[in-house]
Design a protein around this motif. Structure first.
Motif, PDB file in Angstrom:
ATOM      1  N   THR A 287       0.788  -1.234   0.000  1.00 55.73           N
ATOM      2  CA  THR A 287       0.000   0.000   0.000  1.00 55.73           C
ATOM      3  C   THR A 287       0.819   1.282   0.000  1.00 55.73           C
ATOM      4  O   THR A 287       0.275   2.350  -0.280  1.00 55.73           O
ATOM      5  CB  THR A 287      -0.946   0.033   1.215  1.00 55.73           C
ATOM      6  OG1 THR A 287      -0.158  -0.057   2.416  1.00 55.73           O
ATOM      7  CG2 THR A 287      -1.933  -1.131   1.173  1.00 55.73           C
ATOM      8  N   THR A 288       2.109   1.228   0.324  1.00 54.56           N
ATOM      9  CA  THR A 288       2.904   2.454   0.405  1.00 54.56           C
ATOM     10  C   THR A 288       4.122   2.376  -0.499  1.00 54.56           C
ATOM     11  O   THR A 288       4.604   1.293  -0.845  1.00 54.56           O
ATOM     12  CB  THR A 288       3.393   2.709   1.851  1.00 54.56           C
ATOM     13  OG1 THR A 288       4.414   1.752   2.186  1.00 54.56           O
ATOM     14  CG2 THR A 288       2.245   2.621   2.845  1.00 54.56           C
ATOM     15  N   ALA A 309      -5.050  -0.465  -3.477  1.00 53.41           N
ATOM     16  CA  ALA A 309      -4.497   0.884  -3.325  1.00 53.41           C
ATOM     17  C   ALA A 309      -4.727   1.717  -4.577  1.00 53.41           C
ATOM     18  O   ALA A 309      -4.924   2.941  -4.501  1.00 53.41           O
ATOM     19  CB  ALA A 309      -3.003   0.813  -3.002  1.00 53.41           C
ATOM     20  N   TRP A 316      -1.669   6.493  -7.605  1.00 52.01           N
ATOM     21  CA  TRP A 316      -0.822   5.902  -6.574  1.00 52.01           C
ATOM     22  C   TRP A 316       0.664   6.003  -6.911  1.00 52.01           C
ATOM     23  O   TRP A 316       1.480   6.301  -6.011  1.00 52.01           O
ATOM     24  CB  TRP A 316      -1.216   4.439  -6.336  1.00 52.01           C
ATOM     25  CG  TRP A 316      -0.505   3.814  -5.183  1.00 52.01           C
ATOM     26  CD1 TRP A 316      -0.893   3.784  -3.877  1.00 52.01           C
ATOM     27  CD2 TRP A 316       0.765   3.130  -5.234  1.00 52.01           C
ATOM     28  NE1 TRP A 316       0.041   3.141  -3.100  1.00 52.01           N
ATOM     29  CE2 TRP A 316       1.069   2.720  -3.908  1.00 52.01           C
ATOM     30  CE3 TRP A 316       1.660   2.821  -6.243  1.00 52.01           C
ATOM     31  CZ2 TRP A 316       2.237   2.025  -3.585  1.00 52.01           C
ATOM     32  CZ3 TRP A 316       2.832   2.132  -5.929  1.00 52.01           C
ATOM     33  CH2 TRP A 316       3.109   1.737  -4.614  1.00 52.01           C
TER      34      TRP A 316
END
Length: 339
Positions: A287-288, A309, A316
């Motif tokens: 997710t990051t 995400a 993103w």
């Protein structure tokens, strides 16, 4: 920061501008149940190509009407599907992403009014329809359907094909002893259970020279099911056949309790990469930007497949770049807003 996430990655004759892949996610959005691309698909996919992914893989696209997960799935079983898909790939390419497509068949997990098929007549669960056990002729017809789907994908302008061999769908059903109880050449031992996928890979490669991925469920989370060690063997078979990358997921063959946490499937991708000596993609609660960067920098996988995400944030990759302190090219039209 010296980011590896935003460096190019070349597979055969195709170069991705970064290591970020939009993972295939079913949209169940065909309005007339005919498998054709709709305005929603254009909005959904092209916005993510504008958002900066390197590779965008379309949702599981059915090679036969019987192979749809639902009646609203995208299809590639007929030439009438090519035009809409061709327009879609043109829009994706125009915005800097490489277009890919996932070819699939749901098998016993198809939720349709019509008859469904599987390697053995075993329902997915107590609420599911019992499938018809496939005859040898039906197996051969389905292999041919994958080949024809690949031909249509090529005509439609896709540059990467992924075979959906995961999540308990038809190919996964043949691989797993939990749902393949055949005693002919397509069951009974690991080599025979692999035969269906082997023939699909051979058929697709007879008409397709581009990058070929396979998505697998590398752990079935069942005491009698397949484990990562089984899949290291299967993925070695795939490498010998010329598969270029394994997209490593897990589960879906039977109902199971799965301990889910950020990056929970990354160790599986790492083990396949090391054990089968083949490039891999990692997927599952990535997710990051920092998380994705660590996976690529430490060579646990070669690509990161981003799913939910990207549903939350079509841009993103830009968000990840800002987190990592990396400057990436913006669409000309958005330059004043991306500074």
């Amino acid at each position: 920061m010296n980011s590896k996430l935003f460096t190019p990655f070349t597979i055969k004759n195709v170069t991705l501008k970064n290591r970020i892949v939009m993972s295939p996610m079913c949209m169940y959005s065909c309005e007339k149940e005919d498998g054709k691309v709709t305005p929603w698909h254009f909005t959904h996919y092209i916005s993510r190509s504008v958002g900066g992914v390197g590779l965008l893989i379309l949702e599981a696209t059915a090679v036969t009407p019987q192979g749809r997960i639902s009646s609203k799935d995208l299809g590639i079983w007929d030439d009438v599907h090519i035009d809409g898909l061709q327009q879609l790939t043109a829009g994706i390419k125009e915005n800097g992403a490489v277009p890919g497509i996932q070819l699939g068949h749901a098998g016993r997990k198809a939720v349709l009014d019509s008859e469904i098929i599987a390697p053995s007549a075993i329902a997915f669960d107590e609420n599911s329809k019992v499938p018809k056990e496939m005859t040898i002729d039906e197996i051969h017809q389905t292999v041919e359907a994958f080949k024809l789907g690949a031909e249509r994908a090529k005509k439609a302008g896709f540059e990467v094909i992924e075979i959906h061999g995961a999540h308990g769908y038809l190919i996964n059903q043949f691989l797993s002893p939990l749902c393949n109880q055949r005693q002919d050449e397509y069951g009974g031992n690991a080599q025979n259970r692999y035969r269906f996928l082997q023939e699909i890979i051979e058929a697709i490669k007879s008409v397709w020279n581009g990058p070929l991925f396979v998505r697998v469920s590398a752990d079935e989370y069942h005491m009698d099911g397949l484990t990562i060690e089984d899949y290291i063997t299967y993925c070695s078979f795939m490498k010998e056949q010329g598969v270029d990358l394994i997209d490593v997921s897990s589960g879906g063959v039977v109902q199971a309790r799965i301990n889910i946490y950020p990056g929970y499937q990354v160790p599986l991708a790492e083990k396949v990469k090391q054990g089968s000596e083949i490039p891999t993609g990692a997927v599952g609660l990535i997710t990051t930007g920092l998380q994705a960067e660590e996976i690529i920098q430490s060579e646990r996988a070669d690509l990161v497949f981003i799913a939910r995400a990207l549903l939350r944030d079509p841009y993103w990759p830009r968000s990840a770049a800002k987190e990592l302190g990396v400057s990436i090219e913006s669409p000309v039209q958005y330059e004043r807003g991306w500074r």
